[in-house]
Design an enzyme around this catalytic site. Structure first.
Site, PDB file in Angstrom:
ATOM      1  N   THR A  18      30.211  45.853  46.603  1.00  0.00           N
ATOM      2  CA  THR A  18      30.216  44.580  47.332  1.00  0.00           C
ATOM      3  C   THR A  18      31.636  44.128  47.640  1.00  0.00           C
ATOM      4  OG1 THR A  18      30.136  43.462  45.210  1.00  0.00           O
ATOM      5  CG2 THR A  18      28.050  43.758  46.334  1.00  0.00           C
ATOM      6  N   SER A 243      39.000  36.082  39.291  1.00  0.00           N
ATOM      7  CA  SER A 243      37.948  36.006  40.304  1.00  0.00           C
ATOM      8  C   SER A 243      38.516  36.388  41.663  1.00  0.00           C
ATOM      9  CB  SER A 243      37.383  34.583  40.347  1.00  0.00           C
ATOM     10  OG  SER A 243      37.802  33.913  41.505  1.00  0.00           O
ATOM     11  N   LYS A 244      37.682  37.022  42.462  1.00  0.00           N
ATOM     12  CA  LYS A 244      38.236  37.507  43.735  1.00  0.00           C
ATOM     13  C   LYS A 244      38.514  36.366  44.706  1.00  0.00           C
ATOM     14  CE  LYS A 244      33.897  39.367  45.590  1.00  0.00           C
ATOM     15  NZ  LYS A 244      33.240  40.617  45.945  1.00  0.00           N
ATOM     16  N   ARG A 245      37.925  35.211  44.451  1.00  0.00           N
ATOM     17  CA  ARG A 245      38.220  34.074  45.321  1.00  0.00           C
ATOM     18  C   ARG A 245      39.574  33.449  44.984  1.00  0.00           C
ATOM     19  NH1 ARG A 245      33.189  34.751  45.387  1.00  0.00           N
ATOM     20  NH2 ARG A 245      33.000  34.299  43.169  1.00  0.00           N
ATOM     21  N   ARG A 246      39.970  33.548  43.726  1.00  0.00           N
ATOM     22  CA  ARG A 246      41.149  32.822  43.282  1.00  0.00           C
ATOM     23  C   ARG A 246      42.349  33.742  43.035  1.00  0.00           C
ATOM     24  NH1 ARG A 246      38.742  29.962  38.795  1.00  0.00           N
ATOM     25  NH2 ARG A 246      38.838  32.030  37.882  1.00  0.00           N
TER      26      ARG A 246
END
Ligand code: GLU
Length: 476
Positions: A18, A243-246
């Site tokens: 993903t 986290s890949k968002r942060r």
């Protein structure tokens, strides 16, 4: 389903395709890989691709490439299988679900979340077993749930954590097949481990709460559970889970920035483990020799990018000049560089390379460090110009151009000439250097100046000093 052959270690790394390979995932992959290597076992790469909405085949290719970069792949004297796709086992997943239903270990349920909340009044609690004994058949809107034993406890054997034990009463009757017929991760993952004969499940701590549920599934399906090892969660400087968002988590981003694979994998190994004698930077052969799963520290592991950078600098300095020059090539050619490709000169770069090698944290920094040598004009950096080109700069630049017109073209003589220019004006060598450096390189900081001038040659140096003098005159 096949049974595993006795005695042989088979491990797996089972990412979902993903996104790019996460550094925490890469750490798990390495721990699995070494464990297999130490025991002459097999490493399976299994792509858990059953969440069709979120998967993209190119992510699978990216994962394979990223692992290969770290040294994990076929042809490296450890058994390697893969990538195997979880979707390839869909029939086995369905069979297992049906067997659990047929043996009474699973039952159909038509409750919606709202029904459960209305009955229990609790929004965040698990299922209340309402349909356990209703004897529902398969049908639209019906999910299949595992019948968790009411009593007793499930103890998992975990090489990192001992024997965590979970009261079965705290585990609800969890869904194993959704109402739309899709088999959930908990079951698919277990069935794959059985089909692939996995003996040791080495994965991140986030999955520890899944271990008792999965162990119950192994047992209900009549298979011996694997030995588990839940590796510490990887956190950022605020102790938050990466986290890949942060956070910058993609292995690929580090590679693109110019981290060396050797530095990266050495650093990743320290996320939960350490070599003997307080050493940190150690050859891979030592890591392979010393690594022990039972010496992994279960507390959260801090991913410290600054430290990784320092590691990388060390690894860069450890390269031979020839290897360093080769490693820099991606940052010296192509779309990413500001000079035309035919302006690159391998001879000049070879002269600059040893100067640059001691100064880099990541290889991508090489581009800006040597651009003065290949650009037709040095970069025009206003702040550098303003800082270096103050009163007296024109005089220094003109005097330097004059003495550089016929001195010896060696770093020593270039330095001596400029020192003399400075002395005549009451300036230190540093002060006299600044305008010359900016005239030639465009920047106030960079590689040692006189070696740089020696490398690019007299004509380009004089041309730049002259054009800087013209600009200063025009400004005056
Ligand atoms: N696909 C799961 C993940 O990426 C695998 C979990 C496991 O290793 O069992 O987190």
């Amino acid at each position: 389903m096949t049974a595993r052959s006795p005695g042989s270690v088979r491990v797996r790394f089972a990412p979902s395709p993903t996104g790019m390979l996460h550094v925490g995932g890469a750490r798990s992959a390495l721990f699995n890989w070494i464990y297999a290597r130490q025991r002459d076992g097999v490493f399976v790469l299994r792509i858990e691709d059953t969440d069709a909405a979120r998967n993209r085949p190119e992510w699978t290719d990216g994962i394979v490439t990223a692992l290969d970069w770290l040294g994990i792949g076929p042809g490296r004297d450890v058994g390697y299988e893969g990538p195997l796709l979880q979707s390839g086992n869909a029939a086995e997943h369905r069979d297992a679900a049906e067997r659990l239903r047929a043996t009474g270990r699973a039952y159909y349920c038509d409750c919606t979340r709202d029904d459960v909340v209305a009955r229990t009044g609790l929004a965040h609690r698990g299922y209340d077993s309402y349909c356990r004994d209703r004897g529902l058949d398969a049908g639209p809107g019906r999910a299949l749930r595992f019948r968790t034993p009411d009593d007793g406890a499930t103890m998992v054997t975990d090489l990192v954590r001992g024997t965590p034990t979970f009261e079965n009463a705290t585990i609800d009757d969890f869904v194993i097949v959704r109402a739309d017929g899709s088999v959930l991760f908990l079951l698919a993952n277990v069935v794959d481990d059985v089909v692939q004969g996995i003996t040791h499940v080495i994965r991140s701590e986030e999955h520890l709460p899944n271990a008792p549920k999965q162990q119950l599934l192994f047992e209900a399906l009549g298979h011996e559970p694997p030995t588990w090892a839940h590796l510490p969660v990887v956190v950022n400087d605020k102790r938050q889970k990466l986290s890949k968002r942060r956070d910058k988590v993609a292995l690929e981003s580090y590679r693109a920035e110019g981290y060396l694979a050797g530095a990266m994998r050495n650093y990743l190994m320290l996320l939960g483990w350490a070599p003997s004698n307080d050493r940190e930077i150690v050859p891979w052969s030592v890591i392979e020799e010393e690594f022990r799963l039972d010496r992994v520290n279960p507390s959260p592991a801090f991913f410290d990018e600054k430290k990784l950078r320092a590691f990388n600098g060390e690894y860069i300095r450890g390269l031979s000049t020839v290897d360093f020059i080769a490693a820099c090539q991606p940052w010296l050619h192509g779309d990413a560089v500001p000079w035309p490709d035919d302006a690159y000169d391998a001879g000049i770069f070879a002269a600059l390379a040893p100067l640059a090698q001691t100064r880099l944290g990541v290889l991508s920094e090489i581009t800006a460090l040597v651009d003065f040598a290949f650009l037709p004009q040095p970069v025009d950096d206003e702040a550098s110009w303003a800082k270096a080109m103050q009163a007296g700069a024109l005089d220094v630049v003109e005097a330097a151009a004059k003495s550089y017109a016929d001195c010896d073209w060696t770093a020593e003589d270039l330095k001596a000439q400029l020192a003399a220019v400075g002395e005549q004006r009451g300036l230190s060598l540093g002060k006299a250097q600044a305008p010359v450096r900016v005239a030639v390189t465009g920047r106030t900081v960079g590689l040692p100046l006189f070696e740089s001038l020696q490398a690019i040659g007299r004509e380009p140096t004089l041309a730049r000093l002259t054009s800087a003098a013209d600009r200063l005159r025009a400004q005056a």
